[in-house]
Design a protein around this motif. Structure first.
Motif, PDB file in Angstrom:
ATOM      1  N   TYR A  11       0.847  -0.841  15.080  1.00  0.00           N
ATOM      2  CA  TYR A  11       0.379  -1.399  13.802  1.00  0.00           C
ATOM      3  C   TYR A  11       0.664  -2.899  13.777  1.00  0.00           C
ATOM      4  O   TYR A  11      -0.155  -3.688  13.323  1.00  0.00           O
ATOM      5  N   ARG A  12       1.834  -3.270  14.248  1.00  0.00           N
ATOM      6  CA  ARG A  12       2.183  -4.697  14.316  1.00  0.00           C
ATOM      7  C   ARG A  12       1.200  -5.429  15.232  1.00  0.00           C
ATOM      8  O   ARG A  12       0.730  -6.517  14.905  1.00  0.00           O
ATOM      9  N   GLU A  13       0.874  -4.810  16.359  1.00  0.00           N
ATOM     10  CA  GLU A  13      -0.056  -5.429  17.306  1.00  0.00           C
ATOM     11  C   GLU A  13      -1.459  -5.550  16.715  1.00  0.00           C
ATOM     12  O   GLU A  13      -2.117  -6.577  16.862  1.00  0.00           O
ATOM     13  N   ALA A  14      -1.932  -4.514  16.032  1.00  0.00           N
ATOM     14  CA  ALA A  14      -3.277  -4.525  15.453  1.00  0.00           C
ATOM     15  C   ALA A  14      -3.412  -5.582  14.358  1.00  0.00           C
ATOM     16  O   ALA A  14      -4.436  -6.253  14.251  1.00  0.00           O
ATOM     17  N   LEU A  15      -2.365  -5.742  13.558  1.00  0.00           N
ATOM     18  CA  LEU A  15      -2.407  -6.697  12.455  1.00  0.00           C
ATOM     19  C   LEU A  15      -2.012  -8.111  12.875  1.00  0.00           C
ATOM     20  O   LEU A  15      -2.224  -9.068  12.131  1.00  0.00           O
ATOM     21  N   GLY A  16      -1.393  -8.238  14.045  1.00  0.00           N
ATOM     22  CA  GLY A  16      -1.004  -9.551  14.533  1.00  0.00           C
ATOM     23  C   GLY A  16       0.175 -10.165  13.815  1.00  0.00           C
ATOM     24  O   GLY A  16       0.392 -11.372  13.868  1.00  0.00           O
ATOM     25  N   GLN A  17       0.961  -9.340  13.147  1.00  0.00           N
ATOM     26  CA  GLN A  17       2.163  -9.835  12.466  1.00  0.00           C
ATOM     27  C   GLN A  17       3.122  -8.670  12.246  1.00  0.00           C
ATOM     28  O   GLN A  17       2.700  -7.524  12.195  1.00  0.00           O
ATOM     29  N   ASP A  18       4.388  -8.986  12.110  1.00  0.00           N
ATOM     30  CA  ASP A  18       5.345  -7.906  11.922  1.00  0.00           C
ATOM     31  C   ASP A  18       5.751  -7.712  10.465  1.00  0.00           C
ATOM     32  O   ASP A  18       6.269  -6.661  10.109  1.00  0.00           O
ATOM     33  N   GLU A  19       5.498  -8.700   9.629  1.00  0.00           N
ATOM     34  CA  GLU A  19       5.793  -8.525   8.207  1.00  0.00           C
ATOM     35  C   GLU A  19       5.041  -9.532   7.354  1.00  0.00           C
ATOM     36  O   GLU A  19       4.556 -10.549   7.844  1.00  0.00           O
ATOM     37  N   LEU A  20       4.954  -9.219   6.077  1.00  0.00           N
ATOM     38  CA  LEU A  20       4.334 -10.109   5.103  1.00  0.00           C
ATOM     39  C   LEU A  20       4.818  -9.725   3.715  1.00  0.00           C
ATOM     40  O   LEU A  20       5.402  -8.653   3.523  1.00  0.00           O
ATOM     41  N   GLN A  21       4.591 -10.607   2.769  1.00  0.00           N
ATOM     42  CA  GLN A  21       4.904 -10.305   1.376  1.00  0.00           C
ATOM     43  C   GLN A  21       3.586 -10.194   0.636  1.00  0.00           C
ATOM     44  O   GLN A  21       2.688 -11.016   0.823  1.00  0.00           O
ATOM     45  N   ILE A  22       3.468  -9.172  -0.193  1.00  0.00           N
ATOM     46  CA  ILE A  22       2.230  -8.947  -0.934  1.00  0.00           C
ATOM     47  C   ILE A  22       2.568  -8.841  -2.420  1.00  0.00           C
ATOM     48  O   ILE A  22       3.619  -8.315  -2.792  1.00  0.00           O
ATOM     49  N   GLU A  23       1.696  -9.382  -3.247  1.00  0.00           N
ATOM     50  CA  GLU A  23       1.895  -9.327  -4.692  1.00  0.00           C
ATOM     51  C   GLU A  23       0.766  -8.558  -5.344  1.00  0.00           C
ATOM     52  O   GLU A  23      -0.385  -8.651  -4.911  1.00  0.00           O
ATOM     53  N   GLY A  24       1.082  -7.792  -6.355  1.00  0.00           N
ATOM     54  CA  GLY A  24       0.076  -7.051  -7.092  1.00  0.00           C
ATOM     55  C   GLY A  24       0.719  -5.985  -7.957  1.00  0.00           C
ATOM     56  O   GLY A  24       1.938  -5.909  -8.073  1.00  0.00           O
ATOM     57  N   ALA A  25      -0.117  -5.157  -8.541  1.00  0.00           N
ATOM     58  CA  ALA A  25       0.353  -4.045  -9.372  1.00  0.00           C
ATOM     59  C   ALA A  25       0.312  -2.780  -8.514  1.00  0.00           C
ATOM     60  O   ALA A  25      -0.749  -2.186  -8.348  1.00  0.00           O
ATOM     61  N   PHE A  26       1.446  -2.424  -7.943  1.00  0.00           N
ATOM     62  CA  PHE A  26       1.533  -1.275  -7.045  1.00  0.00           C
ATOM     63  C   PHE A  26       2.400  -0.187  -7.666  1.00  0.00           C
ATOM     64  O   PHE A  26       3.586  -0.403  -7.901  1.00  0.00           O
ATOM     65  N   CYS A  75       2.691   2.878  -6.147  1.00  0.00           N
ATOM     66  CA  CYS A  75       3.255   3.671  -5.055  1.00  0.00           C
ATOM     67  C   CYS A  75       2.920   3.023  -3.708  1.00  0.00           C
ATOM     68  O   CYS A  75       2.141   2.072  -3.636  1.00  0.00           O
ATOM     69  N   VAL A  76       3.495   3.575  -2.650  1.00  0.00           N
ATOM     70  CA  VAL A  76       3.291   3.052  -1.296  1.00  0.00           C
ATOM     71  C   VAL A  76       1.811   3.050  -0.926  1.00  0.00           C
ATOM     72  O   VAL A  76       1.319   2.112  -0.294  1.00  0.00           O
ATOM     73  N   ASP A  77       1.088   4.075  -1.334  1.00  0.00           N
ATOM     74  CA  ASP A  77      -0.332   4.128  -0.987  1.00  0.00           C
ATOM     75  C   ASP A  77      -1.118   2.989  -1.624  1.00  0.00           C
ATOM     76  O   ASP A  77      -2.102   2.524  -1.047  1.00  0.00           O
ATOM     77  N   ASP A  78      -0.721   2.513  -2.776  1.00  0.00           N
ATOM     78  CA  ASP A  78      -1.395   1.363  -3.385  1.00  0.00           C
ATOM     79  C   ASP A  78      -1.267   0.129  -2.485  1.00  0.00           C
ATOM     80  O   ASP A  78      -2.213  -0.652  -2.350  1.00  0.00           O
ATOM     81  N   VAL A  79      -0.111  -0.043  -1.867  1.00  0.00           N
ATOM     82  CA  VAL A  79       0.091  -1.160  -0.935  1.00  0.00           C
ATOM     83  C   VAL A  79      -0.818  -0.964   0.277  1.00  0.00           C
ATOM     84  O   VAL A  79      -1.507  -1.889   0.717  1.00  0.00           O
ATOM     85  N   ARG A  80      -0.820   0.246   0.829  1.00  0.00           N
ATOM     86  CA  ARG A  80      -1.666   0.547   1.993  1.00  0.00           C
ATOM     87  C   ARG A  80      -3.127   0.258   1.678  1.00  0.00           C
ATOM     88  O   ARG A  80      -3.827  -0.391   2.448  1.00  0.00           O
ATOM     89  N   GLN A  81      -3.594   0.706   0.526  1.00  0.00           N
ATOM     90  CA  GLN A  81      -4.986   0.481   0.129  1.00  0.00           C
ATOM     91  C   GLN A  81      -5.289  -1.009   0.010  1.00  0.00           C
ATOM     92  O   GLN A  81      -6.356  -1.468   0.415  1.00  0.00           O
ATOM     93  N   ALA A  82      -4.359  -1.776  -0.526  1.00  0.00           N
ATOM     94  CA  ALA A  82      -4.561  -3.219  -0.676  1.00  0.00           C
ATOM     95  C   ALA A  82      -4.644  -3.918   0.681  1.00  0.00           C
ATOM     96  O   ALA A  82      -5.333  -4.926   0.822  1.00  0.00           O
ATOM     97  N   LEU A  83      -3.966  -3.372   1.673  1.00  0.00           N
ATOM     98  CA  LEU A  83      -3.948  -3.980   3.002  1.00  0.00           C
ATOM     99  C   LEU A  83      -5.161  -3.621   3.856  1.00  0.00           C
ATOM    100  O   LEU A  83      -5.470  -4.323   4.823  1.00  0.00           O
ATOM    101  N   GLU A 105      -7.981  -7.930   8.440  1.00  0.00           N
ATOM    102  CA  GLU A 105      -8.412  -7.761   9.832  1.00  0.00           C
ATOM    103  C   GLU A 105      -7.369  -6.950  10.605  1.00  0.00           C
ATOM    104  O   GLU A 105      -6.167  -7.220  10.530  1.00  0.00           O
ATOM    105  N   GLY A 106      -7.821  -5.930  11.307  1.00  0.00           N
ATOM    106  CA  GLY A 106      -6.956  -5.088  12.114  1.00  0.00           C
ATOM    107  C   GLY A 106      -6.271  -3.968  11.351  1.00  0.00           C
ATOM    108  O   GLY A 106      -5.589  -3.135  11.930  1.00  0.00           O
ATOM    109  N   ALA A 107      -6.447  -3.935  10.031  1.00  0.00           N
ATOM    110  CA  ALA A 107      -5.714  -2.984   9.208  1.00  0.00           C
ATOM    111  C   ALA A 107      -6.313  -1.581   9.195  1.00  0.00           C
ATOM    112  O   ALA A 107      -5.761  -0.681   8.568  1.00  0.00           O
ATOM    113  N   ALA A 108      -7.417  -1.356   9.896  1.00  0.00           N
ATOM    114  CA  ALA A 108      -8.007  -0.020   9.937  1.00  0.00           C
ATOM    115  C   ALA A 108      -7.010   1.020  10.439  1.00  0.00           C
ATOM    116  O   ALA A 108      -7.100   2.194  10.082  1.00  0.00           O
TER     117      ALA A 108
END
Length: 80
Positions: free
Chosen positions: A11-26, A28-36, A40-43
């Motif tokens: 997953y890190r390789e596909a997204l080209g990064q190992d971490e990020l910070q995301i802001e929004g109204a989440f 649950c965990v799936d809300d974060v996944r859906q937002a991501l 690119e590469g997040a499929a």
């Protein structure tokens, strides 16, 4: 709400990064996944066997979130 997101293994390789910070109204965990998923590469995050953790503890996608949580996504481990 700010969530720290970490990616491991392919997953890190596909997204080209190992971490990020995301802001929004989440809620649950799936809300974060859906937002991501639009990134690119997040499929890979649409995989059925996706594993996730909240604050370093394994959880399900419906795990509730609060501001400042850390979410991690990683593929299941297979052996042979």
């Amino acid at each position: 709400m700010k969530i720290q997101v970490k990616f491991f293994a392919r997953y890190r390789e596909a997204l080209g990064q190992d971490e990020l910070q995301i802001e929004g109204a989440f809620a649950c965990v799936d809300d974060v996944r859906q937002a991501l998923l639009s990134r690119e590469g997040a499929a890979v995050l649409a995989e059925r066997n996706l594993m996730c953790a909240r604050n370093e503890e394994l959880c399900q996608l419906h795990e509730p979130l609060v501001d400042g949580d850390e979410v991690a996504f990683f593929p299941t481990v297979t052996g042979g």
